[in-house]
Design a protein around this motif. Sequence first.
Motif, PDB file in Angstrom:
ATOM      1  N   VAL A 131      37.340  87.285  28.724  1.00  0.00           N
ATOM      2  CA  VAL A 131      35.756  86.939  28.828  1.00  0.00           C
ATOM      3  C   VAL A 131      35.195  87.743  27.770  1.00  0.00           C
ATOM      4  N   CYS A 132      34.244  87.049  27.234  1.00  0.00           N
ATOM      5  CA  CYS A 132      33.258  87.720  26.153  1.00  0.00           C
ATOM      6  C   CYS A 132      31.852  87.831  26.663  1.00  0.00           C
ATOM      7  N   PHE A 133      31.554  89.007  26.996  1.00  0.00           N
ATOM      8  CA  PHE A 133      29.947  89.234  27.377  1.00  0.00           C
ATOM      9  C   PHE A 133      29.194  89.681  26.153  1.00  0.00           C
ATOM     10  N   ASN A 134      28.061  89.061  26.037  1.00  0.00           N
ATOM     11  CA  ASN A 134      27.208  89.563  24.950  1.00  0.00           C
ATOM     12  C   ASN A 134      25.685  89.299  25.458  1.00  0.00           C
ATOM     13  N   ALA A 135      25.098  90.356  24.880  1.00  0.00           N
ATOM     14  CA  ALA A 135      23.491  90.430  25.329  1.00  0.00           C
ATOM     15  C   ALA A 135      22.636  90.982  24.166  1.00  0.00           C
ATOM     16  N   ASP A 136      21.423  90.498  23.959  1.00  0.00           N
ATOM     17  CA  ASP A 136      20.822  90.885  22.812  1.00  0.00           C
ATOM     18  C   ASP A 136      19.639  91.737  23.279  1.00  0.00           C
ATOM     19  N   LEU A 137      19.311  91.743  24.502  1.00  0.00           N
ATOM     20  CA  LEU A 137      18.029  92.464  25.088  1.00  0.00           C
ATOM     21  C   LEU A 137      18.420  93.343  26.242  1.00  0.00           C
ATOM     22  N   PRO A 138      18.091  94.592  26.566  1.00  0.00           N
ATOM     23  CA  PRO A 138      17.117  95.336  25.805  1.00  0.00           C
ATOM     24  C   PRO A 138      17.981  95.730  24.154  1.00  0.00           C
ATOM     25  N   GLU A 198      30.904  92.713  16.263  1.00  0.00           N
ATOM     26  CA  GLU A 198      30.569  92.224  17.267  1.00  0.00           C
ATOM     27  C   GLU A 198      30.750  90.622  17.655  1.00  0.00           C
ATOM     28  N   PHE A 199      31.377  90.269  18.478  1.00  0.00           N
ATOM     29  CA  PHE A 199      31.682  88.856  18.925  1.00  0.00           C
ATOM     30  C   PHE A 199      31.129  88.325  19.819  1.00  0.00           C
ATOM     31  N   VAL A 200      30.759  86.881  19.978  1.00  0.00           N
ATOM     32  CA  VAL A 200      30.094  86.259  21.019  1.00  0.00           C
ATOM     33  C   VAL A 200      31.169  85.252  21.676  1.00  0.00           C
ATOM     34  N   SER A 201      32.358  84.812  20.985  1.00  0.00           N
ATOM     35  CA  SER A 201      33.044  83.962  21.974  1.00  0.00           C
ATOM     36  C   SER A 201      34.580  84.275  21.255  1.00  0.00           C
TER      37      SER A 201
END
Length: 393
Positions: A341-348, A378-381
């Motif tokens: 499971v790849c979790f990624n967030a840009d904000l904050p 950093e990876f998103v998928s």
Amino acid sequence: MGFSAGKRKSRDEAVTLSDLNDDVLERVLSHLPTSSYFRMTSVCKRWKSTQTSTTFKLACSRVPSRDPWFFMIAKDSTSSSSSFVYDSTENSWKNLNRSLLLRHRRDFTPVASSGGLLCFRSSVSGDFLLRNPLTGSSIDLPWQDDNKPLQAVAMTTSYKLVTISGEVPNLCFRFYESSSCSWSKEFEIPLFSCSDGDDTETVYFLSKSGNVVVASNTLLRTPSKQYSSVITVKDNVETVYFLTSHGTIIACDLAKRSFTHLPKLLPPFLEYSIDLVECNGTMFVVLLSEFYESASLRIWKLEDMNWVHVGMLPPAMSHELYGRKGDINCVGGAGGNKILVCFNADLPEVCCRYFVYDLVGEEWSELPRCFKDGEAVEFVSALSFQPRIEATV
């Protein structure tokens, strides 16, 4: 009567790999983990020559399964960061030879995988490329544009590429088989059943402030997951599962040439991120949602048209994801029992974390961060493949 001393080795003298004939040596090397094999090839010219040996590749093909490698995809899938893999055997990061991945193919994005191959698609022409990321062996598959929007791309273990196009409920599929080196004709997929009605219907609900708002039914996907789907094979029946732009799960039975809307897990007025994975012939759904001031990451599977809960990220870990408005992109380990499971967030602030669930041990773990030249990557998928030197099309 005297006896002459033979040239046989004494019982105290060990037999080394150098004493083995080529066939036996190749069988021994074929059972090594792929990373170990590549290190061994630097020992001597004889061992290195096995890389081009036909009989060695045949011995490798007889190894039933290998631990998966996860091909990690950065937000810019054409960047040099998208050449990292996570080796689940050695639990370590590795940087593949970029020139073997996409030599002069800057506009190609990874979209599917199976066995030892990755599938890339051109954002310009729509053409496909199947490639072994370890050896660079590849084949181009020109796309036959039918002026229908592409919905899903899947690949079987026999390296048959399947595409699903059209708009619900007017779907169709075609496939490319390496045995004939051609695309099939187009097959229509009529609707067989619908569990939840029209997923485009407008839904209204009350917000926390008491205002009437419209639920968002549009699923946002990263470029590498835009055509993401999973394919399962049971009793020689192939079924492709994919998410529509409204977040509805559709199951396409390629044998019966019909599709079904699967039951929804959550009502549309809840904000959540969803993805599909396949492990050992079973389709799983991974769901990240927020409720009662906390985040929940859960895994489900479908049994007799009912969702069965499989696993949940420990609350202490999932609560750290709360409020970040992050997205999840997931993949099942090729031929294994692990879900990444790849979790990624840009904000904050940018936040990327990678969790692995072991379906057999029912345990969660988190991958360490990946670094390049002292800086975190950093990876998103991700895509999953078996590191097979012999894999070709």
